[in-house]
Enzyme design. Sequence first.
Site, mmCIF file in Angstrom:
data_model
loop_
_atom_site.group_PDB
_atom_site.id
_atom_site.type_symbol
_atom_site.label_atom_id
_atom_site.label_comp_id
_atom_site.label_asym_id
_atom_site.label_seq_id
_atom_site.Cartn_x
_atom_site.Cartn_y
_atom_site.Cartn_z
ATOM 1 N N GLU A 186 -14.419 -56.857 -33.357
ATOM 2 C CA GLU A 186 -13.980 -58.217 -33.032
ATOM 3 C C GLU A 186 -12.651 -58.559 -33.691
ATOM 4 O OE1 GLU A 186 -16.983 -58.605 -36.475
ATOM 5 O OE2 GLU A 186 -16.640 -57.322 -34.738
ATOM 6 N N ASP A 202 0.820 -1.219 0.000
ATOM 7 C CA ASP A 202 0.000 0.000 0.000
ATOM 8 C C ASP A 202 0.854 1.269 0.000
ATOM 9 O OD1 ASP A 202 -0.483 0.903 3.361
ATOM 10 O OD2 ASP A 202 0.703 -0.825 2.709
ATOM 11 N N ASN A 228 -23.821 -61.328 -31.224
ATOM 12 C CA ASN A 228 -24.488 -60.128 -30.707
ATOM 13 C C ASN A 228 -25.987 -60.146 -30.961
ATOM 14 O OD1 ASN A 228 -22.295 -58.778 -29.560
ATOM 15 N ND2 ASN A 228 -21.696 -57.840 -31.500
#
Length: 469
Positions: A375, A10, A340
């Site tokens: 795969e 300051d 699948n």
Amino acid sequence: MSARVLVVDDLPVNVKLLEAKLLVEYYDVITAGDGPSAIQAVIDQAPDIVLLDVMMPGMDGYEVCTALKADPITAHVPVVMVTALNETRDRVRGLEAGADDFLTKPVNDVALFARIRSLVRLKRASDEWRAREATAVELGVTGATLDSVDEKAPGRILVAINGLWEHEKTVETLRGQGHHVELAENDTETLSMAVDCDYELVVLGDSDSDGDGDALRACSQLRSNAETRHIPILMIVPDGDEPRLAKALELGVNDYLVRPIDRDELIARTRTQIRRRRYEERLRENFAASVNAAVTDSLTGMYNRRYLKSHFQRLSRRLRGSTKPLSLMVLDADRFKEVNDIWGHNIGDEVLQEIARRIQSNLRGFDTAVRYGGEEFVVLLPDTPIAAAATAAERICGLIAATPIPISADPAGLPVTVSLGVAAAVDTLDLDDLIKRADDAMYRAKQEGRNRVVIDRDHDPLIALGAAG
């Protein structure tokens, strides 16, 4: 080392004085005259370090430091409190607020610049790890940012300050805080123990007596060794020996205590260094996990295509110009779409996991198995002629077909077969070409009835291979 320094005070005369000293050393200097503007400057201008006055009207330095350390955006900016306050309790309060150091006015220039260089160097190393963490989060290879580190767990500390009368006091204080403390008798033992054990802090005593070792040499050895390079070092130094302190910071000491040691300051600095060590270790662990996630297939645990490309480049550089062959096989599960469609994708995943396990269980340690996609799998076999690779492919083909793959939906398991193609190259190595040739051979295996191995005939027409059992 250039850096951006924020000076906060300051009193304009104090700001100008520090600014002038820093500019002479080629630092980029920014300034602030109060607490709120200092916090905003850290956010807006990203300084590498903050030199912070304590006694300011309104928001004092302790409050500013606490606010900076509480905000994740500014928490990693080092803060050095520069103040006329010189009581130990003031230093401890600053350290507990999160300050990295506490320098008393009038500040010795040697100590100041050594501390700036040290803290900026540590910050930049930490910034690099945090940038890697942020990149991993953005790429989605790690799930979240860091959790807060465990600050309450006892630390693992190595103390090597024989020859100083503070030795017993230091050990007693640290053990009194619940830390696990071990002692080293000399420089050689310090390095040996630090290499063998995962310490979170090494406390070195800057003894001047012969035979007890030199703390600076011990620090240099710790920083030169790859296994101990990142362990924080807290050094105990004589009061008023700024050149030696500057040398210690230059060698890589993380923090220091001036003799005679104050108990509370020892506790505060130890806590800070252990917390940082744990934070940086968490960063490294997260980065290692993100790298692993980036090159590993999450379903099968195999490497992925990204790893295959990088690994192939390393192999090709090693084999280029030699006569050593590199073989590659492409493996594809037969009629996997039916699995699948009939059983569902969850069962399909179980099948792929078991295929991956059987592949990996039948390879050498230096072969590389990759889930290439869906795969389809790829196996790299370095230093392997095509005939030997074909034999390995036959073995894998037969192993997968020999017994049904166990699935959760049917205790009897599911019969599965695979088709494989094999190709090889010598000297001129191109991954895309090898995969294409092996892939073409694999499709010929499909066309010839599946559950078999076909080699790249165009590459080596002399080798004929019968269908797999």
